[in-house]
Design a protein around this motif. Structure first.
Motif, PDB file in Angstrom:
ATOM      1  N   ARG A  87      43.443  45.865  34.555  1.00  0.00           N
ATOM      2  CA  ARG A  87      42.435  45.570  33.540  1.00  0.00           C
ATOM      3  C   ARG A  87      42.869  44.400  32.650  1.00  0.00           C
ATOM      4  O   ARG A  87      43.970  44.368  32.123  1.00  0.00           O
ATOM      5  CB  ARG A  87      42.163  46.795  32.671  1.00  0.00           C
ATOM      6  N   GLY A 107      35.310  41.616  44.370  1.00  0.00           N
ATOM      7  CA  GLY A 107      34.411  42.677  43.923  1.00  0.00           C
ATOM      8  C   GLY A 107      35.177  43.848  43.340  1.00  0.00           C
ATOM      9  O   GLY A 107      34.796  44.408  42.304  1.00  0.00           O
ATOM     10  N   TRP A 108      36.271  44.206  43.993  1.00  0.00           N
ATOM     11  CA  TRP A 108      37.106  45.306  43.500  1.00  0.00           C
ATOM     12  C   TRP A 108      37.685  44.956  42.135  1.00  0.00           C
ATOM     13  O   TRP A 108      37.700  45.785  41.215  1.00  0.00           O
ATOM     14  CB  TRP A 108      38.231  45.580  44.499  1.00  0.00           C
ATOM     15  N   GLU A 111      35.172  45.351  39.388  1.00  0.00           N
ATOM     16  CA  GLU A 111      34.941  46.765  39.087  1.00  0.00           C
ATOM     17  C   GLU A 111      36.040  47.340  38.196  1.00  0.00           C
ATOM     18  O   GLU A 111      35.831  48.339  37.511  1.00  0.00           O
ATOM     19  CB  GLU A 111      34.861  47.570  40.383  1.00  0.00           C
ATOM     20  N   HIS A 112      37.216  46.699  38.217  1.00  0.00           N
ATOM     21  CA  HIS A 112      38.354  47.190  37.434  1.00  0.00           C
ATOM     22  C   HIS A 112      38.675  46.259  36.260  1.00  0.00           C
ATOM     23  O   HIS A 112      39.802  46.244  35.754  1.00  0.00           O
ATOM     24  CB  HIS A 112      39.574  47.360  38.344  1.00  0.00           C
TER      25      HIS A 112
END
Length: 291
Positions: A87, A107-108, A111-112
């Motif tokens: 993050r 994309g991953w 999302e994080h």
């Protein structure tokens, strides 16, 4: 922006990863490193690096995190395993892979709550940090802009766009062309050796011929992009006959034509479909139709 060198993390200490870490250390950046095999960090530790016990610990140590692992699967496994630490981090992935691999990790990362920049390195490890090194980037424009000075230490950087897969798209295509050339070179030297010509004697003449042929690639590129393969020069039928002769000569010398027969098959397919008068570049349509 502070003039104090900012902390950097390098994940993966193969040849490329070690060269990255050494470059940052040489330029005064506090550098945290992590590798599955901890022994690979010993030389870097002696040079001032800090070894993290886990990938998550390494990622937590710096806002800028560079990843240089064996393949996309390894990169994904390591990052997913350290998901709680990413993050707010700028993840710069220099691991070789395909465009879709980069897009999936981008994309991953989103999302994080991490930012993702993918890089394709054009250098051997010993030239990292010199003018002989260059890196293409794609993905987060914000990461590229924010960390441009630090990334610039690695070599000339070029930002290709916000699609994270662009750098890899260029990379694997360029490498495919390189390996095609190397395959041709090895085939040529095998044929020459049988004919009593050393590879050392052949190579200057081959390099000269290839250099003179390079402008044809730009002409082929225009034909491929336009879809107009009209030509009065290098037609498929002409190349079919020429390649037949070369393959027969190779086989008669006892040298398998394994590097040439795939191209011959594609040419034969296009000629059989009625395109014998078209440019050799039309072979790309057979490759596209198979995709």
């Amino acid at each position: 922006m502070s003039t104090t060198p900012e902390p950097v993390t390098v994940i993966g200490l193969g040849n490329l990863g070690r060269a990255l870490a050494e470059t940052f250390l040489h330029n005064g950046h506090p550098t945290t490193v992590w590798n599955r095999s901890a022994a690979k960090a010993e030389t870097l530790i002696a040079g001032g690096a800090t070894a993290a016990a886990t990938a998550a610990e390494a990622i937590a140590a710096s806002e800028l995190v560079l990843v240089a692992l064996l393949d996309p699967t390894a990169a994904q496994e390591v990052l997913v395993g350290a998901a709680d630490a990413v993050r707010g981090r700028a993840l710069v992935n220099l691991t070789s892979g395909g465009p879709q691999d980069a897009r999936e990790l981008a994309g991953w990362a989103a999302e994080h709550a991490a930012q993702y920049l993918h890089g394709a390195v054009y250098a051997v490890p010993q030239t990292i940090g010199t003018t002989e090194s260059s890196v293409n980037y794609s993905g987060s424009a914000a990461v590229h802009q924010r960390w441009q000075t630090q990334l610039g230490l690695l070599g000339k950087g070029t930002f290709l766009g916000t699609d994270a897969g662009l750098a890899s798209g260029y990379d694997v295509a360029i490498l495919a062309g390189m390996y095609g050339m190397l395959g041709g070179f090895l085939h040529a030297t095998a044929m020459a050796k049988v004919a009593g010509v050393s590879a050392t004697e052949l190579t200057p003449m081959l390099v000269s011929w290839l250099a003179d042929s390079f402008p044809a690639l730009s002409a082929f590129a225009k034909e491929i992009d336009s879809g107009d393969y009209t030509t009065e020069e290098s037609s498929l039928a002409m190349n079919q006959a020429g390649l037949d002769t070369i393959i027969q000569a190779s086989q008669s010398q006892g040298v398998p034509a394994a590097t040439l027969t795939p191209l011959k098959k594609l040419i034969d397919e296009q000629v059989a479909a009625g395109h014998g008068a078209a440019s050799l570049a039309r072979v790309v349509e057979s490759l596209r139709s198979a995709a």
